[in-house]
Design an enzyme around this catalytic site. Structure first.
Site, PDB file in Angstrom:
ATOM      1  N   HIS A  69     -12.959 -15.325  11.755  1.00  0.00           N
ATOM      2  CA  HIS A  69     -13.786 -14.726  12.649  1.00  0.00           C
ATOM      3  C   HIS A  69     -13.364 -14.458  13.808  1.00  0.00           C
ATOM      4  O   HIS A  69     -14.179 -13.679  15.360  1.00  0.00           O
ATOM      5  CB  HIS A  69     -15.262 -14.208  12.694  1.00  0.00           C
ATOM      6  CG  HIS A  69     -15.436 -13.659  11.216  1.00  0.00           C
ATOM      7  ND1 HIS A  69     -16.925 -14.414  10.079  1.00  0.00           N
ATOM      8  CD2 HIS A  69     -14.695 -13.119  10.480  1.00  0.00           C
ATOM      9  CE1 HIS A  69     -16.370 -13.870   9.168  1.00  0.00           C
ATOM     10  NE2 HIS A  69     -15.514 -12.555   9.582  1.00  0.00           N
ATOM     11  N   HIS A  70     -12.023 -15.001  14.521  1.00  0.00           N
ATOM     12  CA  HIS A  70     -12.078 -15.323  15.897  1.00  0.00           C
ATOM     13  C   HIS A  70     -11.990 -14.305  16.632  1.00  0.00           C
ATOM     14  O   HIS A  70     -11.810 -14.077  17.984  1.00  0.00           O
ATOM     15  CB  HIS A  70     -11.528 -16.563  15.684  1.00  0.00           C
ATOM     16  CG  HIS A  70      -9.624 -16.243  16.181  1.00  0.00           C
ATOM     17  ND1 HIS A  70      -8.976 -15.648  14.836  1.00  0.00           N
ATOM     18  CD2 HIS A  70      -8.592 -15.658  16.863  1.00  0.00           C
ATOM     19  CE1 HIS A  70      -7.222 -14.936  15.072  1.00  0.00           C
ATOM     20  NE2 HIS A  70      -7.870 -15.133  16.509  1.00  0.00           N
ATOM     21  N   LYS A  99      -0.265 -14.799  10.634  1.00  0.00           N
ATOM     22  CA  LYS A  99       0.728 -13.491  11.371  1.00  0.00           C
ATOM     23  C   LYS A  99       0.011 -12.676  12.479  1.00  0.00           C
ATOM     24  O   LYS A  99       0.817 -12.370  13.472  1.00  0.00           O
ATOM     25  CB  LYS A  99       0.789 -12.674  10.308  1.00  0.00           C
ATOM     26  CG  LYS A  99       2.007 -11.724   9.388  1.00  0.00           C
ATOM     27  CD  LYS A  99       2.161 -11.214   8.489  1.00  0.00           C
ATOM     28  CE  LYS A  99       1.890 -11.866   7.229  1.00  0.00           C
ATOM     29  NZ  LYS A  99       1.596 -11.381   6.357  1.00  0.00           N
ATOM     30  N   LYS A 111      -8.206 -10.412   3.617  1.00  0.00           N
ATOM     31  CA  LYS A 111      -7.336  -9.684   2.650  1.00  0.00           C
ATOM     32  C   LYS A 111      -8.193  -9.482   0.975  1.00  0.00           C
ATOM     33  O   LYS A 111      -9.200  -9.869   1.472  1.00  0.00           O
ATOM     34  CB  LYS A 111      -6.527 -10.954   1.601  1.00  0.00           C
ATOM     35  CG  LYS A 111      -5.128 -10.438   1.122  1.00  0.00           C
ATOM     36  CD  LYS A 111      -4.271 -10.165   2.410  1.00  0.00           C
ATOM     37  CE  LYS A 111      -2.707  -8.658   1.388  1.00  0.00           C
ATOM     38  NZ  LYS A 111      -2.231  -8.842   2.237  1.00  0.00           N
ATOM     39  N   SER A 367      -0.110  -1.098  11.933  1.00  0.00           N
ATOM     40  CA  SER A 367      -1.128  -0.729  11.812  1.00  0.00           C
ATOM     41  C   SER A 367      -1.894  -0.604  12.715  1.00  0.00           C
ATOM     42  O   SER A 367      -2.962  -0.225  12.569  1.00  0.00           O
ATOM     43  CB  SER A 367      -1.904  -2.063  10.450  1.00  0.00           C
ATOM     44  OG  SER A 367      -1.472  -1.485   9.271  1.00  0.00           O
TER      45      SER A 367
END
Ligand code: NAD
Length: 475
Positions: A69-70, A99, A111, A367
């Site tokens: 959650h950084h 990534k 994910k 995205s």
């Protein structure tokens, strides 16, 4: 080794932890707790929900993992596969965090996974499952434009993303940014041009950049450039198909393609679009005219080639086949295709492994562009296309007057053209992949790191530490 230790050592997640730990040797000393925080999965949501299939009730197992959650929202694809399990989803979520940091995309990693085989389930039932999965995510606040934004992965695509968006919108009416709750959508529903091929194109840009570097090609005994290089691709899905197409168009020779049912080989090269046509007509890549069938699809990885692109699933190159790999470059288009043991063997063999946490980041990069488009409610190029064309036209008139020469109509058309959405997306992706490559290579060289994976982890960890420090608080 005790049973307990063995199972920990064998998990996919522990492989990523190993890579992480290796990289921490190359970063300045830092509070251990912060490294622990970066490594661990922040939230794991495991769910079971019922779906009526025919006359029976089927209980579906599914996951959404938010690794970090950084930065918010969290971001990551949803995998549809019978092999889905918690360890796999946690690992893939962690990979997303690193990534995103590497390619400067301001998201935390996440994910999802739904344990089904979409190939054996009807479209109506895949839709039911996808919609129910989305409502489970909404119930627990695990989806939203500023919370967590899913995308396609293995076994899912545009169709599933549009069902997710539609379910979200119908359950959260009036959410003005609802389109940004998921990416990888079809164009008609807020998608961005260039998303479908983004991961494969990113893979192509990354490997092309490596092949442009004389020093690296000399070390492998290869010529500079992609032209004439022999390439093998495993998996002809979204990532593999597009990667194969771009390599083929750039003059590389696709000597083998591998799918579930087997592989095909032709040392003179395979025409990728004809193979796809053959696949559509016959349901299999096997028996493609002019090529040799390879029954055991895994054997295709061991054939003679310069570049090997595993684009299907994880752990396909392992300690038992690594020393039989003949490729000089392995481009990890899939997530985690090379196990840590295999990585060591390949390193000793002098193979350059271009790691997944960099190489397949094209999908999340585009995205990100789609998410920005959805939040801004305006198509890329809408504001500047005509303006650029007018400026170019005035410039051209001045040049024609000064030179007293008319420019040919065809040339004029090319020069005048203002940027379209696809041009901007592709140029953003190309720039991201090229600059990401050089950042990793620079760290590798300046720190004397033996492989690109460790250097990529160093880059990611430094970036994440940096953003925690900017926040000024540690959780
Ligand atoms: P996909 O479902 O579109 O394609 C996967 C392909 O692999 C299918 O054609 C399948 O038949 C084939 N396959 C399955 N088992 C195989 C085997 N044993 N040998 C050869 N081929 C086999 O999935 P995708 O979206 O292309 O994803 C592939 C990989 O890339 C996954 O590891 C995924 O996590 C990773 N990835 C995908 C994206 C994306 O944007 N889709 C982004 C980053 C990483």
């Amino acid at each position: 080794m005790s049973k307990k230790n063995k199972s920990k050592a064998d998990t996919f997640f522990s492989c990523i932890e190993k890579n992480f730990d290796k990289a921490t040797r190359f970063i300045p000393p830092i509070e251990k707790g912060l490294l622990e925080q970066i490594k661990s999965c922040n939230a794991v949501y495991r769910m079971h929900f019922p779906v009526k299939i025919g006359k029976k009730i089927k209980v579906i197992e599914a996951y959404r993992v938010q690794h970090s959650h950084h930065k918010l929202p969290c971001k990551g694809g949803i995998r549809y596969s019978l092999k889905v399990n918690q360890d796999e989803v946690m690992t893939l979520a962690a990979l997303m965090t690193y990534k995103c940091a590497i390619v400067d995309v301001p998201f935390g990693g996440a994910k999802g996974g739904i344990k089904i085989d979409p190939q054996t389930i009807s479209v109506e039932n895949i839709e039911k499952i996808t919609r129910r999965y989305t409502s489970e995510l909404i119930k627990k606040n695990f989806i939203g434009p500023g919370i967590d934004v899913p995308a396609p992965d293995y076994g899912s695509g545009e169709r599933e993303m549009s069902w997710i968006f539609d379910t979200f919108l119908s359950l959260i009416p009036g959410e003005v940014d609802a389109l940004a709750c998921v990416t990888g959508k079809p164009l008609s529903q807020g998608g961005v041009r260039g998303r479908k091929e983004a991961t494969g194109l990113g893979v192509f840009y990354g490997i092309r950049e490596l092949c442009r570097i004389k020093e690296d090609m000399l070390s492998l005994g290869l010529d500079v450039g992609l032209d004439g290089k022999k390439v093998i691709i495993q998996g002809l899905g979204n990532v593999g198909y597009h990667a194969a197409t771009f390599f083929h168009e750039a003059g590389a020779i696709i000597v083998a393609l591998a799918e579930r049912e087997g592989a095909i080989y032709n040392k003179k090269g395979l025409n990728v679009s004809n193979v796809i046509l053959h696949l559509k007509n016959t349901g299999s890549i096997l028996n493609f005219p002019g090529s040799k069938n390879i029954e055991n699809t895994e054997k295709a990885l061991e054939l003679e080639c310069d570049i090997l692109i595993p684009s299907a699933l994880e752990n396909v190159i392992h300690k038992n086949n690594a020393n039989r790999i003949k490729a000089k470059i392995i481009g990890e288009a899939a997530n985690g295709p090379v196990t840590p043991d295999a990585d060591e063997i390949l390193g000793k063999m002098g193979v350059i492994v271009v790691p997944d946490i960099y190489l397949n980041a094209g999908g999340v990069t585009v995205s990100y562009f789609e998410w920005l488009k959805n939040l801004s409610h305006v198509r890329y190029g809408r504001m500047e296309k005509r303006f650029s064309e007018n400026v170019n036209s005035e410039l051209l008139q001045v040049i024609e007057t000064i030179c007293r020469k008319k420019i040919l109509t065809e040339e004029k058309k090319m020069i005048l053209r203002g940027p379209r959405e696809i041009d901007l997306v592709r140029s953003g992706l190309e720039d991201t992949m090229i600059s990401g490559f050089h950042k990793i290579r620079d760290i590798k060289k300046s720190s004397g790191i033996e492989n690109m994976r460790t250097a990529a982890f160093v880059l990611a960890i430094k970036k994440i530490i940096d953003s925690y420090e900017k926040l000024g608080i540690f959780p």
